[in-house]
Write an enzyme that holds these catalytic residues in place. Structure first.
Site, short mmCIF file in Angstrom:
data_model
loop_
_atom_site.label_atom_id
_atom_site.label_comp_id
_atom_site.label_asym_id
_atom_site.label_seq_id
_atom_site.Cartn_x
_atom_site.Cartn_y
_atom_site.Cartn_z
N PHE A 103 0.82 -1.20 0.00
CA PHE A 103 0.00 0.00 0.00
C PHE A 103 0.86 1.26 0.00
CE2 PHE A 103 -2.24 -3.32 2.30
CZ PHE A 103 -3.51 -3.29 1.73
N ASP A 104 0.47 2.21 -0.82
CA ASP A 104 0.94 3.58 -0.65
C ASP A 104 0.28 4.11 0.63
OD1 ASP A 104 1.88 6.25 -1.24
OD2 ASP A 104 -0.17 6.68 -1.87
#
Length: 637
Positions: A312-313
């Site tokens: 995930f960003d």
């Protein structure tokens, strides 16, 4: 050619006529005891029903494909040769009736696309320079034109509001029906419904170039894109069908029974096998489309179901992408006045931290805008100094206080360090030479993330990783709140790509979840690229999965849906192969005959179709907090 088109257009009518003739045949035999009438009616039913089947077989042979229809056609001719008119009539009717039910069911699974296309506006109220309006075809609206949309109307273009305000239902874009407040300067999307108000919109995209147009095109293409399982079955069918012909010939040579050989042809048709996979994928993709989840085809379904690692960003993905006041330490007896003074000074700056403070004080409903500022100055790299309503106020960092001979006590130093250790930015306020407030400002973690990350684990995710360009302290603080397994901070875009490749090299199937803007390289590198957010061309075109609603509930539903769709596809394959084996064994033992076998065969097609139809309503619609402001994509770190 005209005859072929006529037959194809009236295939359902032919099926009905065939059924009526079969009923008439049995009435003639058992009611009137007229064997001749029985035979003629069965012959007519066979011939009429065989025509569309033989046309399909001929068309397939023209492109060098030995189809299921060819097997049935040969079986019908064989039944005629041996005088089994009742068998040929029943076989052809069941085949056509099965085809009818199959098409009806497939049409139902495509309802989500039909609903989308029906929502697309056909006309627009074009606003001329003199203030008059004209209803025009949507094809006549160009970029830069102004269109007028009134209450109850549908936005016909992607564009920017230049006048008016109101509430929009953007369910066709995001899958979320909660109304969205729109003001001048906000972006609107084609297909959105205006619940109330009147808007003047300047068109930035029209026709197929709009977000709504691309969504329709994407989902239609996705439903026609074959999964790896479908492609395998297509290849299998190319060899399977000729093999059945050879087996039937061998059976005839071995048994000298023409009837048995013909029955092998009928029972060997792989109808359920051929239809089971595509109907499952169409139903699964349609389920996602209704919820604002765009899955780009059956191959994506297959790959998504195998994901074991999610990366995930942080900003705009795990967090909202909007800064807010998260912590406050107060050292004054009049905290209300302190906050009002702080907000008034921050109005003198355009710093993003100042906006978070102003929003916080606004939510506290404190009046501050009317406070009088008599003197103010900016100290570069330190903050602001101002005289407000008779108070000398300093707002900035610790260096500003030190430069003005204000010293923090050991307790205050500890408080400052604890806030900074959470990764928050700090705003310090001193009033009349005394420390008043230490305010922590940070990007807000999505409230639902922790529970939804656990839901991903429950559905089979083994490893959850954060990749962010933010500093390590901030990354650690966010990870501690949501339960991420692994953290990589202070990364450049190319370093995110390297982290994904490292995981892939270790044998992991990786999905990367970002906002589809700065994260495009990472999204393209991952086995499955997932864009969270609505309304960007990059999000729609770069990723394999687009979550128009930008919610983690939608992410979990998409992951579970992919796994369920692949599971249903495998179930359908097992059912189809199992039925063929059962029929052939029954034929050998002697309790399955042509008509009864064809009935079981067609029933198996319906079973796999109905099994796939369960996907249409799989899962509950994801919920998300009501949207009360702009729908925008947050930029990543």
């Amino acid at each position: 050619m005209k005859f072929q088109h006529f037959i194809q257009d009236h295939q359902n009518h032919i099926t009905l006529i065939s059924a009526i003739l079969i009923v008439a045949a049995y009435l003639s035999q058992f009611g009137l005891h007229n064997q001749f009438g029985y035979t003629i009616a069965m012959m007519l039913a066979s011939i009429i029903a065989a025509i569309p089947i033989m046309i399909h077989a001929y068309q397939a042979l023209r492109v060098k494909v030995i189809s299921i229809e060819l097997l049935v056609s040969i079986a019908v001719i064989g039944a005629f040769i041996i005088g089994e008119y009742n068998e040929s009539a029943i076989v052809t009717f069941l085949f056509l009736f099965g085809s009818y039910l199959e098409q009806r069911t497939l049409a139902k699974t495509r309802d989500s696309i039909k609903l989308l296309t029906e929502m697309a506006p056909a006309t627009a109220q074009l606003l001329h320079a003199d203030g008059t309006t004209e209803e025009v075809d949507l094809d006549d609206v160009d970029k830069g034109d102004n269109v007028l949309v009134k209450t109850g109307g549908t936005i016909p273009v992607d564009g920017t509001i230049i006048e008016g305000s109101g509430y929009l239902n953007e369910a066709v874009i995001t899958g979320e029906s909660a109304p969205v407040t729109k003001q001048p300067g906000d972006t609107v999307f084609s297909g959105s419904e205006l619940s109330n108000g009147t808007l003047t919109v300047e068109a930035t995209k029209v026709g197929d170039d709009t977000t709504f147009g691309k969504i329709i095109e994407l989902v239609e293409d996705a439903q026609d894109t074959k999964s790896k399982t479908e492609s395998f079955i297509d290849r299998f069918a190319q060899y399977y069908t000729p093999a059945v012909l050879v087996i039937a010939l061998i059976v005839y040579l071995a048994t000298q029974s023409f009837t048995t050989a013909i029955t092998v042809l009928v029972l060997g048709c792989p109808g359920a096998l051929v239809i089971g996979a595509p109907v499952a994928n169409v139903a699964g993709i349609g389920n996602g489309a209704k919820r604002g989840i765009l899955l780009k085809g059956g191959a994506v379904m297959d790959d998504f179901s195998k994901i074991d690692t999610f990366m995930f960003d942080k900003t705009g993905t795990l967090t909202t992408g909007n800064t807010a006041v998260t912590q406050v330490k107060s050292y004054t007896d009049n905290e209300t006045t302190a906050f009002a003074l702080l907000a008034r000074v921050e109005q003198l700056s355009d710093h993003p931290l100042g906006k978070a403070v102003i929003d916080h004080v606004t939510e506290m409903t404190l009046p501050f805008s009317t406070m009088t500022v008599t003197e103010n100055s900016t100290v570069k790299g330190q903050g602001l100094i101002a005289d407000v309503d008779g108070h000398h106020v300093l707002v900035g960092n610790k260096a500003l206080l030190t430069a003005n001979q204000i010293t923090l006590t050991p307790t205050q130093e500890t408080d400052l360090a604890s806030i900074q250790n959470t990764g928050s930015s700090v705003v310090i306020e001193a009033i009349d030479g005394q420390l008043a407030l230490i305010v922590g400002v940070a990007d807000v973690v999505r409230p639902e993330v922790k529970a939804q990350l656990q839901a991903l684990r429950d559905h089979g995710a083994k490893h959850l990783v954060m990749l962010t360009g933010d500093n390590q302290a901030t990354a650690n603080a966010v990870a501690a709140q949501i339960g991420i397994d692994e953290i990589h901070a202070e990364l450049l875009p190319e370093q995110k790509v390297a982290a994904i490749k490292t995981a892939q090299a270790a044998g992991h199937h990786v999905a990367f979840v970002g906002d589809g803007i700065n994260d495009s390289p990472a999204i393209a590198t991952a086995d499955i690229g997932i864009a969270m957010g609505s309304g960007t061309d990059v999000a729609i075109e770069t990723s394999d999965v687009v979550l128009m609603q930008s919610s983690f509930q939608a992410l979990v539903h998409a992951f579970a849906l992919a796994k369920k769709t692949v599971r249903v596809t495998k179930e359908n394959i097992v059912i189809a192969i199992g039925v063929v084996i059962f029929l052939l064994i029954g034929l050998i033992i002697g309790f399955i005959y042509m008509a009864s076998g064809m009935f079981v065969h067609e029933a198996s097609i319906l079973v796999v179709i109905f099994n796939a139809m369960r996907l249409i309503n799989y899962g509950k619609l994801p919920t998300s907090p009501a949207i009360t402001g702009k729908t925008t994509m947050a930029h990543s770190n």
